[in-house]
Scaffold this motif. Structure first.
Motif, mmCIF file in Angstrom:
data_model
loop_
_atom_site.group_PDB
_atom_site.id
_atom_site.type_symbol
_atom_site.label_atom_id
_atom_site.label_comp_id
_atom_site.label_asym_id
_atom_site.label_seq_id
_atom_site.Cartn_x
_atom_site.Cartn_y
_atom_site.Cartn_z
ATOM 1 N N VAL A 13 4.792 6.155 1.603
ATOM 2 C CA VAL A 13 4.321 6.577 0.594
ATOM 3 C C VAL A 13 5.196 6.824 -1.049
ATOM 4 C CG1 VAL A 13 3.618 8.746 -0.796
ATOM 5 C CG2 VAL A 13 3.308 8.877 1.516
ATOM 6 N N HIS A 15 7.153 7.743 -6.547
ATOM 7 C CA HIS A 15 6.808 7.615 -8.143
ATOM 8 C C HIS A 15 5.368 7.990 -8.191
ATOM 9 C CE1 HIS A 15 4.744 4.585 -11.645
ATOM 10 N NE2 HIS A 15 5.447 6.081 -12.084
ATOM 11 N N ARG A 16 4.251 7.036 -8.245
ATOM 12 C CA ARG A 16 2.567 7.949 -7.894
ATOM 13 C C ARG A 16 2.320 8.040 -6.754
ATOM 14 N NH1 ARG A 16 0.612 4.812 -12.506
ATOM 15 N NH2 ARG A 16 -1.111 4.500 -12.245
ATOM 16 N N GLY A 17 2.917 7.345 -5.790
ATOM 17 C CA GLY A 17 2.100 7.928 -4.162
ATOM 18 C C GLY A 17 1.445 6.563 -3.499
ATOM 19 N N SER A 18 2.272 5.223 -4.867
ATOM 20 C CA SER A 18 1.553 3.978 -4.077
ATOM 21 C C SER A 18 1.926 3.880 -1.934
ATOM 22 C CB SER A 18 1.444 3.183 -4.210
ATOM 23 O OG SER A 18 0.590 1.499 -3.975
ATOM 24 N N ARG A 19 0.550 2.757 -1.038
ATOM 25 C CA ARG A 19 1.828 2.924 -0.396
ATOM 26 C C ARG A 19 2.601 1.853 -0.406
ATOM 27 N NH1 ARG A 19 1.035 7.035 2.451
ATOM 28 N NH2 ARG A 19 -1.957 6.898 4.281
ATOM 29 N N TYR A 29 3.396 -1.682 -6.853
ATOM 30 C CA TYR A 29 3.062 -1.267 -8.648
ATOM 31 C C TYR A 29 3.641 -1.501 -8.930
ATOM 32 C CZ TYR A 29 -1.186 1.261 -9.795
ATOM 33 O OH TYR A 29 -2.287 1.652 -10.689
ATOM 34 N N SER A 70 1.693 12.961 -12.600
ATOM 35 C CA SER A 70 0.336 12.457 -11.769
ATOM 36 C C SER A 70 0.002 14.035 -10.995
ATOM 37 C CB SER A 70 0.353 12.100 -10.754
ATOM 38 O OG SER A 70 1.547 11.868 -9.590
ATOM 39 N N HIS A 111 2.557 -2.025 -14.889
ATOM 40 C CA HIS A 111 2.319 -2.864 -14.064
ATOM 41 C C HIS A 111 2.684 -4.447 -13.761
ATOM 42 C CE1 HIS A 111 -1.753 -1.607 -14.533
ATOM 43 N NE2 HIS A 111 -2.439 -2.547 -13.941
ATOM 44 N N ASN A 132 1.982 -7.826 -11.081
ATOM 45 C CA ASN A 132 0.845 -7.906 -10.538
ATOM 46 C C ASN A 132 -0.150 -9.040 -11.416
ATOM 47 O OD1 ASN A 132 0.979 -5.997 -8.067
ATOM 48 N ND2 ASN A 132 1.484 -4.977 -9.985
ATOM 49 N N LEU A 184 -4.931 -2.697 -6.264
ATOM 50 C CA LEU A 184 -3.803 -1.539 -6.855
ATOM 51 C C LEU A 184 -4.422 -0.099 -6.702
ATOM 52 C CD1 LEU A 184 -2.152 -3.340 -9.451
ATOM 53 C CD2 LEU A 184 -1.064 -3.014 -7.365
ATOM 54 N N ARG A 220 -4.950 1.029 -2.437
ATOM 55 C CA ARG A 220 -2.792 1.015 -2.458
ATOM 56 C C ARG A 220 -2.889 2.056 -2.489
ATOM 57 N NH1 ARG A 220 -0.284 -3.849 -3.632
ATOM 58 N NH2 ARG A 220 -1.324 -4.741 -1.586
ATOM 59 N N SER A 221 -2.438 3.172 -3.920
ATOM 60 C CA SER A 221 -2.463 4.199 -4.130
ATOM 61 C C SER A 221 -3.552 4.754 -3.735
ATOM 62 C CB SER A 221 -3.055 3.782 -5.859
ATOM 63 O OG SER A 221 -2.280 5.048 -6.601
ATOM 64 N N GLY A 245 -2.149 5.786 -0.462
ATOM 65 C CA GLY A 245 -0.928 6.508 -0.752
ATOM 66 C C GLY A 245 -1.246 7.963 -0.887
ATOM 67 N N ILE A 246 -1.818 8.513 -1.570
ATOM 68 C CA ILE A 246 -2.196 9.891 -2.226
ATOM 69 C C ILE A 246 -2.382 10.528 -0.799
ATOM 70 C CG2 ILE A 246 -3.249 11.101 -3.637
ATOM 71 C CD1 ILE A 246 -2.432 8.220 -6.166
ATOM 72 N N TYR A 257 2.214 13.028 0.138
ATOM 73 C CA TYR A 257 2.373 12.363 -1.503
ATOM 74 C C TYR A 257 2.721 14.112 -2.537
ATOM 75 C CZ TYR A 257 0.466 13.150 -5.666
ATOM 76 O OH TYR A 257 -0.274 12.598 -6.924
ATOM 77 N N GLY A 262 3.972 12.436 -8.720
ATOM 78 C CA GLY A 262 5.630 12.351 -9.222
ATOM 79 C C GLY A 262 5.856 12.181 -10.599
#
Lengths: 418, 418, 418
Positions: free
Chosen positions: A87, A90-94, A110, C22, C207, C211, C376, C379-380, C383-384, C389, C392
């Motif tokens: 995790v 930053h903002r939790g992305s995998r 990300y 966030s 990003h 990306n 993206l 993936r985000s 993770g959240i 988590y 962030g």
């Protein structure tokens, strides 16, 4: 749902369990119990998640998912194993996808936040000069490598009785040198049943003779109990001969320096395990279709094929370590009625497929057994969801380990406030 | 979910129903209502689950699933029908898979516990000498065979007003001898809608003329009501002629010994049913593309093709018994928004496909009709989930049976404590 | 589920949000929050649902689904846009399927209830002479067409600060004459993430550089913020040159009568929007692989290709209006973890594919960008959901708009009682 509102508390379900019987329905089927199980048994206890040989080289990473948790096993540049949460801070992305990766640093795709393999945040663009990177390292996961098997505990208070498992298994596993194996094959089977049924199914061999023809060539169901009066006279005589042989063989192995007697920590404990060196039937070497070794290159420092099968149970795994190879299965609950079983076949890291070992021979028995078990667990789970189900009594002869497992389960849930 | 926490109780939803109107939204869409429906209407009332001809020979078994319940219909060696729960008394495994099986005994595949076809436990290996098998027989299910149609009640207090259904239908079904039919074809359609919408859809023919071209060749929508002022002068004259014909034909059939007048028990009762002998349109013989018989070998003791269509409704079925064949549909709710409709086409047990009957001709009308209805129910359910939905008024002319069905539903829910 | 019972209220989650960070996990992941979001942000606020050019001719209809709501945009015979609920006033059936249809009247397929295109019920067969059709017209939906973009509000109290959006955008959109465009292409992507993550992802270009290689040919990420100290000296000089150029260009465009300066209403408001005329990079004409126009036939009254990109954000959309074409995306939440993004490419209504424009060139950039963003967001979101988590902090330089969006979200939820 109304039916859940009206249904008993988890605590009441735990109270309702009768000694010697399978669990009340709701403990196998209810989503709230599943969430509680995940929290208690999979976050607050040690669980087996993988092997050092999943990440043999520096920069190798392996992501294991457990519920909504995702952890990265990796090997740092200094050869050390690291385990961190997958995790981004930053903002939790995998950071990495499930399964294997090779990395030099951990770079979040990300916004390019970049971490060292030990989890240290070293680059966070556009965050401003005052941004304190030092408090944004990847969160570490508590782990132990036990003879090459990686156990983690996701809570801040890992049970300390893991020490007995370490002490017992480090010595037993030493000759197999699991750290220097490679994964020759891996399967994933999703069983349509609760994880506790997957475990119960694994802890008895009462079902083996009529369901596992391949396994029964090398595996001796009697080792896990029998009622002598259920056997024919001939079978009873066989069973008695086997018991005598087992006692003699254990004594001999122990004398030769190979720990063999059963050691178990199954109730009144946090960390649930059992190990024993078992005799292999037939040709006596390995769990293969003809019970001869599948790999000519033996594991670790082994020079003998007659040292049987060191089995190891945990509450989310079962393992068989033999002279030529090992089979290791781990269990990850997916929902109240779906359970992932991930099985790996290990051979010496230098063994070459087609030269030292034949993959079909290596994997035949446990691929078949795992598929058969999956069918049994599904059928069992389906029946248990039926309003007509009521807990049945375990056989005192063949299902004593299930009674202990269910008892341990109740104990652990209570220990965590249910 | 917050929206459910804040939502009215089931009892408040029942209160909110306006006479003459479709039900409040939540009664069609909410998961808690679905669970309550299953419990009240499908476990505490008689439901139609299959036919004697599903299990024609000793040892034939047929597993029917209903929610999480699974029951085994089977024919014992003495030719008697038995119905037992499909749950092993050991650790709850399913004994048989869904659908048909042939068995000599019921042997649990898990640990070989073995039951006679009457449910008696006769073998339980490794359970020890003190184990009392007699209290571990398979649990029986209360059932009635009504002219070959099997109804079960899963509760301990089956409603006794099933007696009227038995009394009425045994006599009406006798000439068709449904016990001596065979299942020529079977379909399963999963409708994307609540089971009550499936039933409502079946209880009106207001939608027939614009949706069921195949059915309308042989089926007369006017039999289920019309507003004379909605018809053209010509259609009104037709309708009046049909009513006169219907009265005359009913009188003749009754005089010939064939019960024909409508009998219904639709409100103020537990067991909901309606039957009537209907005129078949066009060639007048059967619900086929040209309204002529599909099977040359007539059912039972029938010698005539002009005896119309004996229809039978239940709260989970609809049926049409004709001279040459019968069509029988049963309804199994799967979730608040999914409903299984299982339809079987029955012919004389000795009729031979391709010789006595043509399968395409036999099944054409109701395959098409069932598919069309599935589409209508899905569209109806989707609209009803919309926040803009509000209950609409039923036509007093064409939807009186829906009003009765909704009224009965409310009555039954209240009778069981909602 | 137990975990939900024990989990904090939505209000407590809103309280827990830290400024500049966030959102707390539950606000992205919990089903109850999703339902609340749908109710508050998608039913009680103005949302963008389609375009006048979705229904260019009288009798054209377009069904848009939003949660369990379904609405029909249509063009009446007099050329006026109408918006009505897609729910028959009889028993609630859907009148039209999702997507486009052509109709002369709205006829319910179930029982042929028939409505004029303005929603008036004109035919309801078999309902009896006393039936009052006038109170059974289709329910209208409150809407505004803003320069050809259709916004609806599903509540009875539409926020009145839509007026500022109307005032600002009618003038900005006038030269593009969006009412006289056609939809050259449309895509739907289901992102595996919460709708607020879809929006957050769209409101930063932090990003982009790593990306979106295709987009970065024409789009300037620096327009949405940067930390000068994160840039190399060379990049910093570029950024400064760009800022100077942007100021000069905005002044020139404004002087030429093209509103260009940023206008935003992002916090302390119900209707969330932002618009600004952006410079297009490279060849400066359009968001295409080489930044030249994809369509030779310019939009509306445009004669110039150097008027940049008028971007428009809403809380469920983003849009880019350029000289030769426009790209417009709308966001429809499907569940807590699934979000539909529907993107349309608009060209002049008389532009001919293969003659005036090349479809591949037209769609290349945003098809690629949308797919990349989908990855993206997934993936985000994944993770959240992880217990590891924690919210962030947003970059003050590049993520200020996310902070405003999260702040607005909290404000709106509170304004509606959470």
């Amino acid at each position: 749902m109304m039916s859940q509102v009206a249904s008993p508390s988890i605590s009441a379900l735990l109270d309702a369990r009768l000694a010697g019987h399978s669990l009340p329905q709701g403990l196998y089927t209810r989503p709230d119990v599943f969430e509680a199980d995940l929290d208690v048994l999979f976050r607050k206890h040690w669980i087996y998640v993988g092997l050092e040989c999943d990440v043999p080289e520096p920069g190798d990473a392996s992501v294991v998912e457990l519920g909504t948790s995702s952890i990265i096993l990796l090997r740092d540049d200094d050869g050390q194993i690291r385990v961190v949460h997958n995790v981004c801070r930053h903002r939790g992305s995998r950071l990495l996808p499930p399964g294997p990766s090779v990395v030099s640093k951990l770079v979040c795709p990300y916004h390019q936040w970049t971490y060292e393999l030990n989890g240290e945040l070293v680059h966070a663009p556009h965050m401003g000069i005052d941004f304190d990177k030092s408090c944004r390292n990847l969160k570490p996961v508590t782990f132990r490598s036990i003879g090459g098997l990686i156990y983690v505990c996701l809570s801040d208070n890992p049970p300390d009785d893991i020490d007995r498992l370490v002490e017992v298994m480090e010595r037993r596993l030493a000759p197999y040198d699991i750290r220097n194996t490679k994964i020759a094959f891996q399967t994933e089977v999703i069983e349509q049943g609760n994880w506790k049924l997957t475990l119960e199914n694994n802890r008895e061999c009462y079902h083996c003779s009529s369901n596992h023809p391949e396994l029964c060539v090398s595996f001796i169901d009697l080792d896990f109990g029998y009622d002598p009066q259920s056997l024919s006279e001939e079978d009873r005589a066989d069973a008695e001969r086997h018991q005598a042989l087992y006692a003699e063989r254990t004594e001999r192995w122990e004398a030769e320096g190979y720990p063999s007697a059963a050691v178990e920590q199954l109730v009144d404990c946090a960390t649930n395990f059992r190990t024993q060196r078992l005799i292999i039937a037939g040709n006596g070497e390995s769990q293969t279709p003809d019970a001869t070794a599948a790999s000519a290159k033996l594991l670790g420092s082994m020079t003998r094929k007659d040292l049987g099968d060191t089995h190891l149970w945990g509450h989310n795994c079962w393992n068989h370590f033999m002279g030529d190879h090992a089979v290791t299965s781990l269990v990850i609950p997916l929902s109240a009625d779906r359970t992932l079983v991930r099985t790996k076949w290990l051979v010496h890291k230098d063994a070459v497929e087609g030269v030292d070992y034949d993959l079909e021979k290596l994997t035949n028995v446990w691929i078949a057994t795992t598929d058969q078990d999956s069918e049994l667990v599904a059928r069992s789970h389906a029946g248990i969801t039926d309003p007509a189900y009521e807990p049945g009594c375990y056989s005192a002869f063949t299902e004593g380990h299930l009674d202990k497992f269910s008892t341990w389960y109740i104990e652990r849930m209570r220990a965590h406030g249910y």
